[in-house]
Design a protein around this motif. Structure first.
Motif, PDB file in Angstrom:
ATOM      1  N   GLU A 195      -9.491   8.208 -17.694  1.00 45.24           N
ATOM      2  CA  GLU A 195      -9.862   6.927 -18.443  1.00 45.24           C
ATOM      3  C   GLU A 195     -10.388   7.166 -19.477  1.00 45.24           C
ATOM      4  OE1 GLU A 195     -10.571   3.605 -14.853  1.00 45.24           O
ATOM      5  OE2 GLU A 195     -11.824   5.011 -15.010  1.00 45.24           O
ATOM      6  N   LEU A 238      -7.712  10.143 -12.106  1.00 49.99           N
ATOM      7  CA  LEU A 238      -7.613   9.082 -13.054  1.00 49.99           C
ATOM      8  C   LEU A 238      -8.351   9.825 -14.530  1.00 49.99           C
ATOM      9  CD1 LEU A 238      -8.238   5.706 -11.246  1.00 49.99           C
ATOM     10  CD2 LEU A 238      -6.105   6.831 -12.079  1.00 49.99           C
ATOM     11  N   GLU A 256       0.871  -1.228  -0.013  1.00 52.21           N
ATOM     12  CA  GLU A 256       0.119  -0.226  -0.152  1.00 52.21           C
ATOM     13  C   GLU A 256       0.764   1.290   0.194  1.00 52.21           C
ATOM     14  OE1 GLU A 256      -3.471   0.511   0.284  1.00 52.21           O
ATOM     15  OE2 GLU A 256      -3.485  -1.722  -0.482  1.00 52.21           O
ATOM     16  N   GLU A 287      -1.923   1.599 -11.436  1.00 49.96           N
ATOM     17  CA  GLU A 287      -2.675   2.766 -11.645  1.00 49.96           C
ATOM     18  C   GLU A 287      -3.041   3.634 -10.452  1.00 49.96           C
ATOM     19  OE1 GLU A 287      -7.055   2.860 -12.704  1.00 49.96           O
ATOM     20  OE2 GLU A 287      -6.001   2.856 -14.608  1.00 49.96           O
ATOM     21  N   ARG A 288      -3.599   2.720  -9.439  1.00 48.75           N
ATOM     22  CA  ARG A 288      -4.201   2.845  -8.072  1.00 48.75           C
ATOM     23  C   ARG A 288      -3.039   3.464  -7.171  1.00 48.75           C
ATOM     24  NH1 ARG A 288      -7.040  -0.905  -6.993  1.00 48.75           N
ATOM     25  NH2 ARG A 288      -5.406  -2.037  -6.132  1.00 48.75           N
ATOM     26  N   ARG A 305      -1.436   6.893  -8.434  1.00 52.53           N
ATOM     27  CA  ARG A 305      -2.199   7.992  -8.163  1.00 52.53           C
ATOM     28  C   ARG A 305      -1.912   8.468  -6.648  1.00 52.53           C
ATOM     29  NH1 ARG A 305      -6.926   7.962  -5.924  1.00 52.53           N
ATOM     30  NH2 ARG A 305      -7.561   5.623  -6.489  1.00 52.53           N
ATOM     31  N   LEU A 306      -1.845   7.450  -5.700  1.00 49.68           N
ATOM     32  CA  LEU A 306      -1.968   7.909  -4.323  1.00 49.68           C
ATOM     33  C   LEU A 306      -0.525   8.207  -3.845  1.00 49.68           C
ATOM     34  CD1 LEU A 306      -3.837   4.540  -2.916  1.00 49.68           C
ATOM     35  CD2 LEU A 306      -4.584   7.064  -2.935  1.00 49.68           C
ATOM     36  N   ARG A 327      -3.871  -2.301 -12.701  1.00 50.44           N
ATOM     37  CA  ARG A 327      -4.821  -1.682 -11.898  1.00 50.44           C
ATOM     38  C   ARG A 327      -4.148  -1.219 -10.600  1.00 50.44           C
ATOM     39  NH1 ARG A 327     -11.004  -3.149 -11.532  1.00 50.44           N
ATOM     40  NH2 ARG A 327     -10.820  -1.436 -10.456  1.00 50.44           N
ATOM     41  N   GLN A 328      -3.370  -2.459 -10.216  1.00 48.79           N
ATOM     42  CA  GLN A 328      -2.879  -1.952  -9.080  1.00 48.79           C
ATOM     43  C   GLN A 328      -1.493  -0.884  -9.214  1.00 48.79           C
ATOM     44  OE1 GLN A 328      -1.152  -5.174  -6.385  1.00 48.79           O
ATOM     45  NE2 GLN A 328      -1.968  -6.664  -8.087  1.00 48.79           N
TER      46      GLN A 328
END
Length: 197
Positions: free
Chosen positions: A113, A111, A37, A93-94, A97-98, A90-91
């Motif tokens: 998209e 995002l 995380e 990307e998320r 971003r964080l 997806r992991q």
């Protein structure tokens, strides 16, 4: 009488053989991993910039379930027993971003998209052709990033190259090293964004 005994013996042998084959063909479930995380923070009302993050494009061989290992200078192997719990794209990307939101508190990172155009927004595009373990005990991340303005004009472009040593042997250590490498990639990208403003 002899034929009946022979048939019973053959049936018993067949049952044992089938049972052994069943044991041999059952394999354990693969271990599944997620990237560590990121300590993210949402931009507050003080955010004066907007960054639209496009989903990272992955090389075809990275867009798979299993973790990828480079076992020599030219050979890549997808692990069957060690897989991503969620699609790697997806992991990434998320997580990016964080990570960028934490490093750029004056920027709202969203995002992008659908390719939405916002006045004054910058758009970050990232292509990855390496996100794997390597035979020399390193986790390697490589690719290229592009920063574009709201009209789609190219502002900056550079390669992305990060190598991180594994703390230990094994796939859990590889996933943790890839997570630290993704932290370093976010550091590089945040610095590039500051320079481009």
């Amino acid at each position: 009488m002899m034929t009946r005994r022979w048939m019973l013996a053959a049936l018993a042998a067949l049952t044992v053989t089938a049972g052994l084959a069943g044991c041999a063909s059952s394999s354990p479930q693969p271990a599944r991993y997620t990237l560590p995380e990121a300590a993210g923070s949402a931009a507050g009302a003080e955010a004066t910039h907007l960054l639209l993050l496009r989903p990272p494009r992955l090389a075809h061989y990275l867009d798979v379930d299993g973790l990828v290992m480079q076992v020599d200078d030219i050979t890549l192997v997808e692990a069957r027993g060690h897989q991503w719990a969620e699609a790697l794209g997806r992991q990434l990307e998320r997580g990016l971003r964080l990570r960028l939101a934490a490093r750029l508190p004056d920027t709202r990172v969203m995002l992008d998209e659908a390719g939405v155009r916002e006045p004054g927004a910058l758009s970050l595009r990232l292509e990855l052709d390496r996100f794997q373990g390597r035979h020399d005990g390193l986790a390697v991340i490589g690719g290229q990033w592009q920063l574009r303005d709201a009209e789609g004009r190219l502002l900056a472009m550079a390669p992305l190259q990060v190598e991180t040593e594994l703390d230990d042997d094994g796939y859990p250590a590889l996933v943790r090293a890839l997570g630290r490498g993704w932290d370093s990639a976010a550091d590089q990208l945040a610095e590039a964004l500051r320079r481009a403003r």
